[in-house]
Design an enzyme around this catalytic site. Structure first.
Site, PDB file in Angstrom:
ATOM      1  N   GLU A  98       0.811  -1.218   0.000  1.00 45.11           N
ATOM      2  CA  GLU A  98       0.000   0.000   0.000  1.00 45.11           C
ATOM      3  C   GLU A  98       0.843   1.266   0.000  1.00 45.11           C
ATOM      4  O   GLU A  98       0.319   2.372  -0.050  1.00 45.11           O
ATOM      5  CB  GLU A  98      -0.927   0.015   1.221  1.00 45.11           C
ATOM      6  CG  GLU A  98      -2.050  -1.009   1.159  1.00 45.11           C
ATOM      7  CD  GLU A  98      -2.940  -0.807  -0.055  1.00 45.11           C
ATOM      8  OE1 GLU A  98      -3.438   0.315  -0.253  1.00 45.11           O
ATOM      9  OE2 GLU A  98      -3.128  -1.776  -0.806  1.00 45.11           O
ATOM     10  N   ASP A 126      13.892  14.086 -30.384  1.00 46.06           N
ATOM     11  CA  ASP A 126      12.840  13.249 -29.825  1.00 46.06           C
ATOM     12  C   ASP A 126      11.543  14.041 -29.641  1.00 46.06           C
ATOM     13  O   ASP A 126      11.543  15.270 -29.601  1.00 46.06           O
ATOM     14  CB  ASP A 126      13.261  12.708 -28.452  1.00 46.06           C
ATOM     15  CG  ASP A 126      14.286  11.599 -28.572  1.00 46.06           C
ATOM     16  OD1 ASP A 126      14.373  10.995 -29.643  1.00 46.06           O
ATOM     17  OD2 ASP A 126      14.993  11.345 -27.580  1.00 46.06           O
TER      18      ASP A 126
END
Length: 262
Positions: free
Chosen positions: A116, A169
């Site tokens: 968690e 890119d």
């Protein structure tokens, strides 16, 4: 650059980093990865690294002390200043600008949570920043850490065979003149053969006219961003040539409207 990984599965990140660009960076001595397993610093016969959350609820929470000992060991392994980054959906989004910021550092520790999550007291006192790779939940931070390592490694000087590759890119804000520009998606790319049953290579790419090729690529980048990620495109901030290119792109698709003079 040195990157330390604090994880219950540090070998997973190491395996991801052993191939391609990241592996080449390590081979060339441009990047070093080091794993630290909190279980090695846990006490007791079972070397426990988690426990039930106070207040009830499902899942387990990672304990403070094994993680803190892992971080202390990672920090002590190299005298250079280091930034501790926790990979979590609650962090700031990982963008190309953030990647460039991380890549400029000499050292970084990536903390991978599980279950968690991590006891908040450790995050509040031992972590410098939190980063998310997207609005979804993974079983742990290892995949996110591998993403960060890959993105950062390819920006290290000497990693890519062609230094211009990273600059061209998607999300790199550079316009054809080399000035800072808008964040655009990349243009389409083609290679041999010229003719194929799935289609032909656009003639402009074989023309040898570098100015026309650059213009076509810019237009495609603008058009793709407009189609696929319009949230990235500030049309009002486009230069007049870029608006003309985008208008022409839209016209080729049959889109009504011409704002090339707007």
């Amino acid at each position: 650059m040195r990157i330390d990984i604090v994880s219950l599965f540090p070998e997973f990140v190491a395996q991801c980093a052993a191939f391609g660009v990241v592996g080449r960076a390590a081979e060339r001595g441009l990047l070093s990865l080091h794993g630290w397993n909190p279980r090695d610093y846990a006490e007791g016969n079972y070397r426990r690294v988690d426990d039930r959350p106070f207040g009830g609820g499902p899942g387990m929470v990672m304990l403070v002390d094994p993680l803190r000992a892992s971080l202390d060991a990672a920090r002590a392994a190299d005298p250079r200043p280091v930034c501790v980054v926790y990979l979590t959906p609650q962090g700031v989004p990982l963008t190309q600008a953030k990647v460039r910021e991380l890549a400029a550092r000499e050292r970084m520790v990536l903390l991978c949570g599980r279950y968690e999550g991590v006891d908040e007291r450790l995050l509040a006192t031992q972590v410098d920043e939190e980063i998310s790779i997207g609005d979804y939940v993974l079983s742990g931070g290892e995949l996110a850490a591998a993403v960060v390592v890959d993105a950062v490694a390819r920006l290290q000087a000497g990693v890519l065979n062609d230094a211009d590759s990273a600059e061209q890119d998607s999300f790199e804000p550079v316009d054809p003149a080399g000035d800072p520009g808008q964040l655009l998606l990349d243009c389409p790319h083609y290679t041999r053969p010229v003719s194929h049953e799935l289609g032909d290579v656009p003639p402009v790419l074989m023309s040898g006219n570098h100015a026309e090729i650059a213009r076509w690529r810019r237009q495609q980048a603008l058009g793709r961003t407009w189609q696929r990620r319009p949230d990235l495109l500030d049309e009002a901030g486009l230069s007049k040539p870029d608006r003309a290119l985008l208008s022409s792109y839209r016209a080729s698709l049959g889109t009504v409207g011409d704002d090339s003079d707007g």
